[in-house]
Design an enzyme around this catalytic site. Structure first.
Site, PDB file in Angstrom:
ATOM      1  N   LEU A  80       0.850  -1.193   0.000  1.00 11.54           N
ATOM      2  CA  LEU A  80       0.000   0.000   0.000  1.00 11.54           C
ATOM      3  C   LEU A  80       0.886   1.244   0.000  1.00 11.54           C
ATOM      4  CD1 LEU A  80      -2.528  -1.383   2.605  1.00 11.54           C
ATOM      5  CD2 LEU A  80      -3.040  -0.833   0.201  1.00 11.54           C
ATOM      6  N   PHE A 501      15.381  32.078  17.356  1.00 13.12           N
ATOM      7  CA  PHE A 501      16.555  32.537  16.631  1.00 13.12           C
ATOM      8  C   PHE A 501      17.633  31.447  16.714  1.00 13.12           C
ATOM      9  CE2 PHE A 501      20.550  34.785  16.171  1.00 13.12           C
ATOM     10  CZ  PHE A 501      20.291  35.552  15.054  1.00 13.12           C
TER      11      PHE A 501
END
Ligand SMILES: Cc1cc2nc3c(=O)[nH]c(=O)nc-3n(C[C@H](O)[C@H](O)[C@H](O)COP(=O)(O)OP(=O)(O)OC[C@H]3O[C@@H](n4cnc5c(N)ncnc54)[C@H](O)[C@@H]3O)c2cc1C
Ligand SMILES: NC(=O)c1ccc[n+]([C@@H]2O[C@H](COP(=O)([O-])OP(=O)(O)OC[C@H]3O[C@@H](n4cnc5c(N)ncnc54)[C@H](OP(=O)(O)O)[C@@H]3O)[C@@H](O)[C@H]2O)c1
Length: 523
Positions: A80, A501
């Site tokens: 599948l 950051f």
């Protein structure tokens, strides 16, 4: 080999490893036995047969099952998941990863700790072989997960034949359902020129099945969209002269002109040759059925390129023939099955989803359309039309975008404000931003290669209209950013967010630099 032999796993619980071995043997052609996984304890009529067990069929099935419905998947492959992990997205991502690694090596070769790369050609075949071996793992996981965790019923390794809108034949048995959901996918469009069948002419499908030699130092790619650019960038990164024959313009899909220009410039700087308005007219035979060269008609006349490798990426054609012939479902000009916003075809109780219904041929649409068709088949009335989605492709970079490019934004709005990095720089592009994880070396040693990003804002409403990014690591952010933009995200809300950051999208901190102004101006 017995055409109708069956491996019945219904009462077995194969481990992922056992699935892997079984799938490998079936793909190697050891037998063509069908795999049956049908619940013995459930004699309800199927709510739907999903013909095709790729992303669309599997996700639709999982949703239907989760809703308490009874589904059956029939797929001709022994696993599948469909084309994405077998010959489409997943190999492309492996090759694009390799392209990024190789371009780092090539850019810094001979400096820092990087060995010199001048004149070095690395193997394409090794990476293809690596993929072919490795893809069994994801296949095995999907068979396992679908059976043991999602409780799906399926028949694999045998084609399904549509009998009527409620009946499909597979492995000599017929199966009936209240609904038929067609999930038959698409196939590569063929390059229709003399020599197209020679050994050495590849698409994404036969490349990973049959490549058994190392391509020459020059290769030709035909096409100029995602597949062509992604595979071409990989071939180029291996050190080969890579010529892209593009009949119109390359990368038309990238909506922002400046971003497109940046991406193209970097592709060319890194060695890719993009021949636009150029068509392959003939592929030459070496006398033994293999490619010897390619004749390309360019704006300057015909050119001969000596090569033993041509990669064709001309888009995909939906596999709609059986549904059209047997059921008479309405078909569009690109061979796509026509559906309404409930994914219904022109034939009652027959739905179609995924690549079969045409573009955008992307995983999100395959999975979501499967899910929506399942809900409709279960009695809901629910609509789905893919639009306003984020998009991406790879070169040696990730290129991600959402919303409008600058040109379209300016055509629709009178007060467009642009925030971008690097800023417009009178001295050229050689500035050390944007810097982020995975681009720090570029930012410090080759600043102009560290990427490009751009936010497009309507200065009147302060709403974000488009976001565009070239670099690494921003793709994830875009799938969430897109939701916020659709909800009306403004520069002020962006400026309120808490950025991690150093992150690859500089949009939050750049917005904060400007958000204090009532009259927004470019940055
Ligand atoms: C080179 C390439 C790279 C791509 N990369 C990306 C990417 O990075 N991101 C992204 O979002 N999308 C990508 N795509 C698109 C993505 O692969 C498709 O949109 C997605 O796989 C479509 O899923 P599907 O279920 O519609 O079709 P498929 O996954 O193709 O499933 C169709 C299934 O039908 C089965 N089938 C066909 N005929 C029969 C039959 N008669 N009987 C039984 N079974 C049958 C097949 O075996 C197959 O399993 C890429 C496509 C290509 C070509
Ligand atoms: N998300 C991803 O990263 C990703 C990656 C790969 C593929 N995909 C999806 O898979 C699908 C297929 O992608 P794709 O890039 O192969 O196809 P595509 O986007 O349909 O582009 C086809 C390319 O082939 C050219 N072309 C078409 N017919 C031609 C012909 N007869 N002769 C010469 N050139 C021809 C087109 O040129 P024109 O522009 O002139 O028409 C275009 O450049 C798309 O839906 C795509 O979104 C997704």
């Amino acid at each position: 080999m017995n055409e109708l032999s069956v491996i019945d796993v219904t009462d077995q619980r194969p481990t992922i490893e056992e699935w892997g071995h079984r799938i490998e043997r079936l793909l190697d052609g050891e037998s063509n036995a069908a795999i049956f996984n049908l619940r013995a304890d459930d004699d309800r009529e199927f709510d739907a047969i999903f013909l095709g067990g790729g992303a669309s069929g599997r996700f639709g099935s999982a949703y239907m099952r989760a809703m308490g419905g009874r589904q059956l998947i029939i797929d001709q492959w022994p696993f599948l998941g469909g084309s994405c992990p077998h010959n489409a997205c997943v190999p492309h991502h492996l090759f694009s990863d390799c392209a990024a690694e190789l371009m780092l090596q090539r850019t810094f070769g001979g400096s820092l700790w990087f060995p010199p790369m001048d004149g070095v050609i690395t193997s394409i075949k090794e990476v293809v072989d690596l993929f072919r071996r490795g893809r069994i793992g994801p296949h095995a996981i999907m068979n396992y997960q679908s059976k043991e965790q999602l409780d799906l019923e399926y028949i694999l390794n045998v084609p399904g034949r549509i009998i009527d809108a409620h009946t499909v034949e597979a492995a000599g048995r017929t199966f009936r359902a209240r609904n038929l959901i067609l999930c038959l996918g698409a196939r590569p469009q063929i390059l229709d020129v003399p020599g197209k069948d020679l050994k050495g002419v590849y698409t994404n499908v036969n490349l990973v099945e049959t490549l058994d030699y190392e391509p020459s130092a020059t290769v030709v790619v035909v096409g100029g969209s995602k597949t062509a650019v992604e595979y071409g960038s990989f071939f180029s990164a291996t050190g080969r002269r890579t010529i892209m024959a593009v009949r119109s313009e390359c990368l038309k899909i990238v909506p922002d002109g400046e971003i497109r220009g940046y991406v193209r410039d970097r592709m060319e700087e890194q060695g890719l040759e993009i021949w636009e308005r150029s068509q392959v007219v003939r592929i030459e035979d070496d006398g033994e059925g293999r490619v010897a060269g390619v004749i390309i008609r360019t704006p300057k006349g015909e050119e001969r390129v000596e090569t033993n490798f041509v990669f064709v990426a001309l888009g995909e054609i939906p596999n709609s023939e059986m549904a059209a012939d047997v059921l008479g479902v309405e078909i569009g000009p690109k061979n796509e099955v026509i559906v309404d916003s409930q994914l219904r075809t022109s034939v009652p109780n027959v739905y179609a989803v995924g690549d079969l219904i045409g573009g955008p041929m992307e995983m999100f649409k395959a999975r979501k359309s499967g899910m929506y068709a399942a809900r409709n088949a279960m009695g809901a009335t629910i609509h789905y039309e893919p639009k306003d989605f984020p998009d991406f492709l790879h070169t040696h970079y990730e290129v991600s975008w959402l919303g409008l490019g600058e040109e379209e934004a300016r055509a629709k709005y009178s007060n467009i404000v642009i925030i971008k990095m690097p800023p417009n720089n009178p001295n050229g592009l050689d500035v050390a931003l944007p810097a982020s994880d995975r681009t720090m070396l570029y930012a410090f040693a080759k600043p102009h290669m560290s990427g490009y990003q751009k936010l497009i804002i309507d200065g009147d409403t302060r709403r974000v209209l488009g976001a565009h990014h070239v670099g690494y690591g921003a793709k994830d952010a875009f799938q969430y950013l897109n939701v916020l933009v659709k909800q009306g995200l403004t520069i002020d809300q962006l400026g309120e967010m808490d950025e991690l950051f150093l992150n690859p999208t500089h949009f939050i901190q750049l917005s904060r630099l400007r958000a204090g102004r009532q009259d927004l101006v470019d940055l």
